[in-house]
Design an enzyme around this catalytic site. Structure first.
Site, short mmCIF file in Angstrom:
data_model
loop_
_atom_site.label_atom_id
_atom_site.label_comp_id
_atom_site.label_asym_id
_atom_site.label_seq_id
_atom_site.Cartn_x
_atom_site.Cartn_y
_atom_site.Cartn_z
N SER A 66 -8.87 4.43 -0.55
CA SER A 66 -8.97 3.09 -1.12
C SER A 66 -10.41 2.60 -1.07
O SER A 66 -11.11 2.77 -0.07
CB SER A 66 -8.06 2.14 -0.35
OG SER A 66 -8.25 0.81 -0.79
N GLN B 69 -5.48 -2.63 -6.53
CA GLN B 69 -6.26 -1.70 -5.71
C GLN B 69 -7.05 -0.75 -6.60
O GLN B 69 -6.55 -0.28 -7.62
CB GLN B 69 -5.35 -0.88 -4.78
CG GLN B 69 -6.09 0.03 -3.82
CD GLN B 69 -5.14 0.82 -2.93
OE1 GLN B 69 -4.17 1.42 -3.39
NE2 GLN B 69 -5.40 0.82 -1.63
N ASP C 230 0.82 -1.22 0.00
CA ASP C 230 0.00 0.00 0.00
C ASP C 230 0.85 1.27 0.00
O ASP C 230 0.31 2.37 0.02
CB ASP C 230 -0.92 -0.01 1.23
CG ASP C 230 -2.11 0.93 1.07
OD1 ASP C 230 -2.61 1.06 -0.06
OD2 ASP C 230 -2.53 1.53 2.07
#
Length: 244
Positions: free
Chosen positions: A179, A229, A158
């Site tokens: 996100s 993502q 991330d």
């Protein structure tokens, strides 16, 4: 509940109110674990994190018993300079900010980062929405704690991930970046305290959303993990007028 108590000592019969009992509140964070699928070789678990009655996280984790198969392939790891030949993120920050770098570097992150292309990594130049950097955990973890290695890899996955969508946009003012979902697949054993190459690219962005994909490579060229993502990305173009 409230109440009253008698005065003590003077016998004047005066009373004073008792303090109200604090209202009972739900636990700050609760978890709901359920098995979605269980077979002889597959298991899918779902965990819902609830805070003040509202879901803040829904996690699905799947587990698969290792099985031999003739089908096996992977992409080729990009050819890049080794981490020993590249400057660290801290050194790059010091070279740009000089004496102002101390404030930025005061917030130490638990990983070491060495960008392959510092200009593309920082977004200082408009380029294809991609970046590559070597990364590893600070300190020694060892071979036996694969769960901890997986946790560190999840943190790495991330790091500046969704931010990669911005490298193709020349002038930007980000108003929101969050996100929407984050997925990760572990393919082969690895050690997060050894150098790994993180290859990130954004194949698409539009409609205030962005999609990013990542591959985490072991130094010997084995693909350790893949990531994906989707996030909400809201920004506005610069309103500065031309000085010409």
């Amino acid at each position: 509940m409230g109440g009253r108590r008698e005065g003590d000592g003077d016998g004047d019969g005066e009373t004073e109110p008792l303090p109200e009992s604090p209202p009972e509140s739900p636990p700050l964070l609760s978890r709901d674990l359920k098995s979605v699928l269980v077979t002889s070789v597959l298991q899918l678990e779902e965990i819902d994190a609830i805070q003040h009655g509202q879901p803040i996280l829904i996690l699905q984790a799947s587990f698969h018993m290792d099985q031999p198969s003739p089908l096996r392939h992977q992409l080729s790891m990009p050819e890049v300079p080794p981490p020993e030949d590249l400057a660290s993120l801290e050194d790059l920050i010091r070279s740009v900010l000089g004496r102002w770098s101390n404030k930025v570097l005061a917030n130490e992150i638990p990983i070491e980062v060495r960008p392959v292309d510092p200009f593309q990594f920082s977004g200082a130049v408009t380029a294809e929405p991609s970046r590559m950097f070597w990364v590893r955990a600070r300190g020694h973890i060892g071979e036996g704690n694969m769960k901890l290695h997986g946790c560190v890899a999840a943190y790495i996955s991330d790091f500046l991930f969704l931010n990669t969508t911005l490298t193709s946009f020349p002038v930007k003012h980000v108003t929101m970046m969050v996100s929407l979902d984050h997925a990760m697949w572990f393919h082969n054993p690895f050690r997060s305290d050894q150098w790994m190459l993180y290859e990130v690219e954004s194949p698409w962005a539009g409609g205030s959303r962005g999609l990013v994909q990542g591959r985490l490579w072991r130094r010997d060229g084995v693909l350790a993990a893949s990531c994906c993502q989707e996030g909400l990305v809201r920004l506005t173009a610069s309103t500065e007028k031309s000085k010409l």
